[in-house]
Enzyme design. Sequence first.
Site, PDB file in Angstrom:
ATOM      1  N   HIS A 158     -18.254  16.904   6.221  1.00 45.49           N
ATOM      2  CA  HIS A 158     -18.267  18.339   5.482  1.00 45.49           C
ATOM      3  C   HIS A 158     -18.427  19.320   6.243  1.00 45.49           C
ATOM      4  O   HIS A 158     -18.931  20.129   6.606  1.00 45.49           O
ATOM      5  CB  HIS A 158     -19.378  18.175   4.589  1.00 45.49           C
TER       6      HIS A 158
ATOM      7  N   TRP B 271     -23.009  21.106  -8.004  1.00 47.74           N
ATOM      8  CA  TRP B 271     -23.125  21.899  -6.867  1.00 47.74           C
ATOM      9  C   TRP B 271     -24.007  23.043  -7.001  1.00 47.74           C
ATOM     10  O   TRP B 271     -23.555  23.871  -7.839  1.00 47.74           O
ATOM     11  CB  TRP B 271     -21.811  22.350  -6.314  1.00 47.74           C
TER      12      TRP B 271
ATOM     13  N   GLU C 247     -17.941  17.972  -7.136  1.00 46.87           N
ATOM     14  CA  GLU C 247     -18.819  19.353  -6.970  1.00 46.87           C
ATOM     15  C   GLU C 247     -17.990  20.133  -8.135  1.00 46.87           C
ATOM     16  O   GLU C 247     -17.122  20.115  -8.555  1.00 46.87           O
ATOM     17  CB  GLU C 247     -18.394  20.164  -5.522  1.00 46.87           C
TER      18      GLU C 247
ATOM     19  N   TYR D 144     -14.201  24.572  -9.331  1.00 44.19           N
ATOM     20  CA  TYR D 144     -15.007  25.951  -9.705  1.00 44.19           C
ATOM     21  C   TYR D 144     -14.350  26.594 -10.483  1.00 44.19           C
ATOM     22  O   TYR D 144     -14.917  27.333 -11.294  1.00 44.19           O
ATOM     23  CB  TYR D 144     -15.319  26.412  -8.143  1.00 44.19           C
TER      24      TYR D 144
ATOM     25  N   ASN E 250     -14.440  16.259   3.289  1.00 39.82           N
ATOM     26  CA  ASN E 250     -14.726  17.247   2.221  1.00 39.82           C
ATOM     27  C   ASN E 250     -13.474  18.360   2.279  1.00 39.82           C
ATOM     28  O   ASN E 250     -13.499  18.812   3.333  1.00 39.82           O
ATOM     29  CB  ASN E 250     -15.930  17.765   2.061  1.00 39.82           C
ATOM     30  N   GLU E 251     -12.742  18.526   1.343  1.00 36.80           N
ATOM     31  CA  GLU E 251     -11.870  19.340   1.177  1.00 36.80           C
ATOM     32  C   GLU E 251     -11.103  19.850   2.256  1.00 36.80           C
ATOM     33  O   GLU E 251     -11.285  20.899   2.925  1.00 36.80           O
ATOM     34  CB  GLU E 251     -12.394  20.899   0.664  1.00 36.80           C
TER      35      GLU E 251
HETATM   36  C1  BG6 Z   1     -17.012  24.197  -1.890  1.00 38.24           C
HETATM   37  C2  BG6 Z   1     -17.553  23.515  -0.733  1.00 38.24           C
HETATM   38  O1  BG6 Z   1     -15.582  24.624  -1.765  1.00 38.24           O
HETATM   39  O2  BG6 Z   1     -17.588  25.534  -2.066  1.00 38.24           O
HETATM   40  C3  BG6 Z   1     -19.120  23.893  -0.477  1.00 38.24           C
HETATM   41  O3  BG6 Z   1     -17.137  22.151  -0.530  1.00 38.24           O
HETATM   42  C4  BG6 Z   1     -19.262  25.311  -0.915  1.00 38.24           C
HETATM   43  O4  BG6 Z   1     -19.444  23.218   0.694  1.00 38.24           O
HETATM   44  C5  BG6 Z   1     -18.855  25.750  -2.029  1.00 38.24           C
HETATM   45  O5  BG6 Z   1     -20.718  25.558  -0.857  1.00 38.24           O
HETATM   46  C6  BG6 Z   1     -19.017  27.024  -2.312  1.00 38.24           C
HETATM   47  O6  BG6 Z   1     -18.601  28.053  -1.454  1.00 38.24           O
HETATM   48  P1  BG6 Z   1     -19.461  28.963  -0.757  1.00 38.24           P
HETATM   49  O7  BG6 Z   1     -18.444  29.740   0.123  1.00 38.24           O
HETATM   50  O8  BG6 Z   1     -20.171  30.108  -1.486  1.00 38.24           O
HETATM   51  O9  BG6 Z   1     -20.558  28.246  -0.062  1.00 38.24           O
END
Ligand code: BG6
Length: 451
Positions: free
Chosen positions: A117, A401, A354, A293, A161-162
């Site tokens: 990650h 998440w 997530e 997200y 991860n991503e």
């Molecule tokens: C995801 C990641 O894309 O976004 C996480 O896998 C990350 O690790 C999350 O925390 C939110 O983004 P940020 O920049 O607010 O941490």
Amino acid sequence: MKLEFPKDFLWGSATASYQVEGAVNQDGKGMTSWDKYYHMPNRKYNGDVSTDHYNRYKEDIKLLSEINQKTYRFSVSWARIFPNGSGEINEKGLQFYDNLVDELLANNIEPNLTLYHWDMPLALMYKGGWLNREVVDNFVEYSKVLFTHFRGRVKLWSTINEPASEVMGGYIQGAHPPLRKNYTEALQVAHHLNLAHAKAVKLFNEMNMEGEIGIVLNPIPIHPASNKEEDIIAAKRAYDFYSDWYIAPILAGKYPEIMLEECQKKYNSPKIEPGDMEILKGAKVDYLGVNYYMRRVVANNPDSTGNIDDCFKNVRVKDGNYTEWGWEIYPEGLYELLSRIQKDYGKIDFYITENGMGFYDKVESNGQVVDDDRLDYIRQHIIQIHRCLEDGINIKGYYVWSAIDLLSWTNGFEKRYGLIRVDFDTLERSIKKSGRWYADFIANNYIEYNE
Ligand code: BG6
């Protein structure tokens, strides 16, 4: 109306090593790309201590158990296992993950282990990071140690991860380590990440590992800003670039053809060696992990310089529901996205690896965090999961998440994601309203839905 879920559905939450562990120099850990990044001049925060999960994992797992988590997704810090990226193993680093896994199992929480990650051992970053093809083999060597060590104890594995965030953040926007802005490199890095993933999957299968292995992607549903043809074309290109560029090699062992042709013409990248595509094709995943997200709405960019991600621009929707950080809350996007992937590639198992939202949490005078915004976000997305299941999309698990407040890569400790609050001055933990709600939901395994 009661929306019920399958009995064996895995409800849980997630974190990542750099974002929670702290203990930056403890027990022989090597430096990572992010340790270096956050110690550059003018950085406001870093993960040196973060939640100190490394030393407080027992307390954290107790809290996870209190909120009925059936599974917990975490990542291993490569530099704890191989301080120099390869070569000699650091037994104490391995011991930490041993303790963590055993503690999870003792609490009936299914561990879901992500091998990578984003925290690359600095020694490998100095060798060129993912741009150096040798790092692919270093990753396989590292994966082998973990497969061997956790055989039989860890049943759910993710390789990377991503990849899209590594590529975009690290090599196009220059916002993540190694702070590059170079399309030729970016496209090559994406290919090496795919190879690393595929070779690790191959090894997993050759080792007859029990359980499931997949990858965690962050495909994004993309809407055109209008019905104009140019916006529709822009949205299609944006989906190819952000999403399908990463999905196609995993699920079909190929790159989207038109974009591949364009990239190779424009940037002379990625360079694909003979046999590479066979490696990608041969690595069948057991599931696709999806981090969701928000959606993106894009329009044609009339001022494009001609770069691949420049022909479209993000647009803010008039009635959109945005957070203070400009992330749009759009739960239907989850359903749209998974339906699209299933339509394009056929039936596959999914985990939502997530899903969550960052807010400035307010602590009440009694010390409680009444985070109704987060609770509602999670609830709305769980409703979309039900919609997917009804429609024959096989989602097997869902991870909020994040399990606990942690370091947001882009917004530090102000932006909170956790079901569990952390006071970053005292490192005290407390369960938020969203955490209690999620616990009750998991115990019931249904949602009362009257909207
Ligand atoms: C995801 C990641 O894309 O976004 C996480 O896998 C990350 O690790 C999350 O925390 C939110 O983004 P940020 O920049 O607010 O941490």
